[in-house]
Design an enzyme around this catalytic site. Sequence first.
Site: not given
Ligand SMILES: Cc1ncc(C[n+]2csc(CCOP(=O)(O)OP(=O)(O)O)c2C)c(N)n1
Lengths: 326, 326, 363, 363
Positions: D259, D263, D272
């Site tokens: 990425r 985020h 971070y």
């Molecule tokens: C169940 C849940 N917990 C927390 C969140 C908050 N949140 C949104 S994206 C994210 C990280 C997701 O990481 P990843 O699965 O690696 O996807 P990326 O954002 O890197 O595409 C979090 C913790 C959420 N949307 N859903």
Amino acid sequence: MPEVDLLQAVNMALTKAMETDDRVIVLGEDVGVDGGVFRATNGLIERFGAERVRDTPLSEAGITGLSVGLAAQDFRPVLEIQFMGFIYPAIDQIINHASRLRNRTRGRLTCPMVLRAPFGGGIHAPEHHSESTEAMFAHIPGLRVVIPSSPKRAYGLLLAAIENPDPVVFLEPKRIYHVQKENVEDDGKALPLDRCFVLREGSDITLITWGAMIVETLAGADQLAEDGVSAEVIDVATLTPLDTDTIFSSVEKTGRCVIVHEAARTGGFGGEIAARLAEDGLLSLLAPVKRVTGYDTVIPMPRLEHHYMPSLDRILTAAREVLEYS
Amino acid sequence: MPEVDLLQAVNMALTKAMETDDRVIVLGEDVGVDGGVFRATNGLIERFGAERVRDTPLSEAGITGLSVGLAAQDFRPVLEIQFMGFIYPAIDQIINHASRLRNRTRGRLTCPMVLRAPFGGGIHAPEHHSESTEAMFAHIPGLRVVIPSSPKRAYGLLLAAIENPDPVVFLEPKRIYHVQKENVEDDGKALPLDRCFVLREGSDITLITWGAMIVETLAGADQLAEDGVSAEVIDVATLTPLDTDTIFSSVEKTGRCVIVHEAARTGGFGGEIAARLAEDGLLSLLAPVKRVTGYDTVIPMPRLEHHYMPSLDRILTAAREVLEYS
Amino acid sequence: MTDHRSLHNLEIGFTGILGADGKPIGELPEFASNHKQLIALYRAMVLTRRLDEQAVALQRTGRLGTYASSLGQEAVGVGVAAAMNNNDVLLPSFREQGAQLVRGVTMVEILRYWGGDERGSCFEGPKEDFPAAIPVGSQFPHATGVALAMKLRNEARAAVVVGGDGSTSKGDFYEALNLAGVWQLPVVFVISNNQWAISVSRKKQTAAKTLAQKALAVGIAGEQVDGNDVIAVRFVVERALERARAGQGPSLIEALTYRLSDHTTADDATRYRPDEEVSARWKKEPVSRLRTYLTDLGAWTGKDEETLLNESTVQVEEAVTAYLATPLPQAGEMFDHLFESLPSDLENQRKQVEELSREKTDA
Amino acid sequence: MTDHRSLHNLEIGFTGILGADGKPIGELPEFASNHKQLIALYRAMVLTRRLDEQAVALQRTGRLGTYASSLGQEAVGVGVAAAMNNNDVLLPSFREQGAQLVRGVTMVEILRYWGGDERGSCFEGPKEDFPAAIPVGSQFPHATGVALAMKLRNEARAAVVVGGDGSTSKGDFYEALNLAGVWQLPVVFVISNNQWAISVSRKKQTAAKTLAQKALAVGIAGEQVDGNDVIAVRFVVERALERARAGQGPSLIEALTYRLSDHTTADDATRYRPDEEVSARWKKEPVSRLRTYLTDLGAWTGKDEETLLNESTVQVEEAVTAYLATPLPQAGEMFDHLFESLPSDLENQRKQVEELSREKTDA
Ligand SMILES: Cc1ncc(C[n+]2csc(CCOP(=O)(O)OP(=O)(O)O)c2C)c(N)n1
Ligand SMILES: Cc1ncc(C[n+]2csc(CCOP(=O)(O)OP(=O)(O)O)c2C)c(N)n1
Ligand SMILES: [Mg+2]
Ligand SMILES: [Mg+2]
């Protein structure tokens, strides 16, 4: 005495609790280096280290169950769930374990944990980020549901929740994380967890609310005052166990009551309060109780969200209707 | 016309639905060869095969989410959760997806699924097997919560739930799976999902209940009749969306209301009904509304369970208190 | 370029020490040279079986609630608990009477629990052990929390959590395993694979060839053990516990066993599995296997057996008597341990339930 | 006896076709000999990047809500969608604009969604595709249901579900994977491993060396692919889809990517992760890699590039204009798709919200 907003007050309380009691462990997704997505845990990892301030995997059910185990071992986990929309995988552990571990073992094992989550709408967040489902938790025996609505109460109630020997769901109204600043003394003093707060005394009508809706409700009281109506405003703060005394004595005095909350109407916690009035306070009532609430639909995404949120206007209309009865 | 009990009526409705609509898929833990731990799905796998009657892995969250996908693809999944105590891992999928898929996609995708679960106490079951948390589901917009309390209503309401184009949580009061037999015509006719049922007409007091408590409530009406009191008994049946009309017209007539449910009092669905009366029916009320409910504690294991369950005595006491007001 | 990088540690070990006929097929661990220790394992298995039998009988006569017998699986519970130190913590499923007995939970407590009395989970003995977990798999995350507590306190202790083959399909199992892996927590996950989750066979539960290989998903050690061989169970769990206490991380152990009884007293297993399957499995059951071995060693005689059976019967009967004599709890107790102290909002409810129960008693 | 039975299929393959420098390092799949197809992939990645850029700009100026850019990960979404048939079904996470565009979701729809309008999920194009999944991992079980529907209807179709590295820690992911395995469902699980879940690095998410090996826990195929190599992504997903449609079961594919953006627009990744990490990863990003390859082939010129950039800009700008011109929804619409038809209990609420909104407009 620092002037802080509600979010900073949460941070202050966490810092104080970790300072005072090394059994306090803060954990959750992004609570460490990032300081939490809202920054509620900012600075904690630098101060208390990565053992006590723990970034967890993305695993709401797992970390809630883990917190139950930690708490049973006499730690004081303070778990952050990032948004209330992501709290649901944790419900199984909360209802089937956290809230009844003491009861199941007749006091042998206990569960002094706090689950913190920001909640509520009105910040133009994406889908699933604006939930207000406190009523689902308020139906769980053995659990306390606590919601602060000012910096001082956030500080004092969070400390109380952490000190409390039983599990607490602590919901932070994120819409008002930054709306009000107060001088909050960092004295480590907890507020009581069994009391509603009378924010304004009045004699004509009782307005009952909690969380972010405190803003519109207080504004409503201001407007009513201009009409010569004296409104008492109650912040429920601790939904369960409920301090019915404060509510009843207010309604005994005013004879009229409007309950305001953001959550959907049907099955919302306003229903419980209205029900108690219908049961044990009916004879004091000079007019029907009114609820001003979110609608019984999914809280809309930002384009329609403002139509969903209970407004000052709706509060005033309800209050005026109630005042018309004589 | 077969004489069947509530459980058999569930089985009849499932059979009829599978016969009529091959999009109906029954799934859950042990629903296949074993016919379900209560035998609600008995005989289905022999009749409709293992493709349509599916034993699933032990995976409540997964199979609920799977059902959402199936339903979005125009199947009609009827998912059994073995006991209500094990429904909680499914809540995330129910609230975040099933109940809002139609709304989220503005009607493009829909979720015609039924989640069945036996619920309630009083059968001397082990820990975690006696839950009554229907109120948690009744707070979820976009969801219907349906509870039958007789063989006929079980048959007609389950067919209605399966035909319904939106998600339904269908809770079966297992304590009365076998208490009453009725002649139920297997005519495939659904009952309405938007109506309360007036089980007995009366003019002095309205008794409102649902599920297994129908037994004690009807017994209460019998006893009151002996005292010369004419009690109207309402089976709510569909908790949400609520048929307030039936409730209001009854209370307008009687002026008195007792609500009976087994679930814990605080935040129980009785509160919602009482609240609606306090809001829009207050002027009809001649006496306070009373709730006769389970206590605000974890439903005890069998040794103390009978002390927890709302009893005929408690119903009578409440009714008599309410009748004393004039 | 399609490059098949083969990963490390992608093997799953299997440990068996005694064959089904009671003859050693592998190297015996050190503790096995001490016959007293083997006899202790044997006695615990026999007592467990006796208790299970008696509990089922109590249920059949309406004096106990639904009961989950561990018939045929005694070696798992007994072996696991025997491997633990007193100050380790056990988090059992609902079928680990054997483990609980060895841990010091009393038979009276076990009977009270299954008799529908919360006081049965207020153990006098292993005060930190968790009560039986009824929601399948929900105990796994607790074990990671207990283990984290031990790690934070720098203690040389570990948590042991037991679940069934069915429980490995729950997200709870996986999330807990993953947490244990990423934080290298001192916890041993034991899966008592008795081949059935009520009527759902092991094969219908997952396409994974072994349950032990689920460890690979989270990068921790996984292995299989003959779960009807109590020596092997104790051996591998001991080894895993030593690693855990030494900070070398968590393990997953799949113990291969078989449920010879119905799922619970509410179940009728003939509905879903053939008698032949069950009779074939009786030939591999754990109790006679160890008895044969001990007898062959000359460490166990017909007389010893007779004495043990009598003793076990007496012990269980004494427990049953004490259980049946347990004074009923008071109605108000349903509020006494809900919170540390009863919130005033609930005082009226407590009063009401007490008054009503007094009325009932008086009437 | 401690017998190390080594299990089958415990290898994890890795596929890479173009190196970071755009030079082939592996055998090219057949479709790659058709330059038009490669150019189509390239155009889709460029368009995705342009849309992301513009969306972030709109957010910064208050005209869009929080937005999750896919900068640096375009090859995953585009490769995945390019591998799918029209009648397959996509269940994306919230970062798969690339896949959605290729599937036929319009840019206006995507902007509406992120602009806070449910109508953005009412796709005109791929009618069966799921909307973005915000609760992380919750989409995986849906994919098993969609796949089961296809299987029950005996269709040669498959579901493709995409999640992030973080999503693999959720029970939902594991339970869905297990269901797919045990029922051999036609579904492909794609993990877009961009190394971060907000501030939590891949390493802090799980101790497993690869995410692909999580497939072993449920007995299905698992493999890794260079997620910055759109040719490789399309190739392995196509292969997995063919297996799925042919009834040969589900697969898990871990696409290794990075990425490059924050985020979301609400995040500040400098809190971070070090800048050096990000700049190093820029050298491996997918768009220039394919451009180099096409240029080396003589299939792409500076002029082509200029034209494409202009076209993309125009396309995105047109979409933005249409998005900004979208008439606001009516307040009452919040009730219109809650149920198929509005229960009478809610009619008053709908009336109220409409009246109040009229009052506001009038005022
Ligand atoms: C169940 C849940 N917990 C927390 C969140 C908050 N949140 C949104 S994206 C994210 C990280 C997701 O990481 P990843 O699965 O690696 O996807 P990326 O954002 O890197 O595409 C979090 C913790 C959420 N949307 N859903
Ligand atoms: C979450 C949950 N779902 C369903 C049940 C009902 N149930 C009780 S035991 C059981 C099967 C458990 O199988 P397994 O994990 O193999 O343990 P075993 O009974 O074989 O010891 C089921 C489905 C439950 N207790 N908890
Ligand atoms: Mg089993
Ligand atoms: Mg990621």
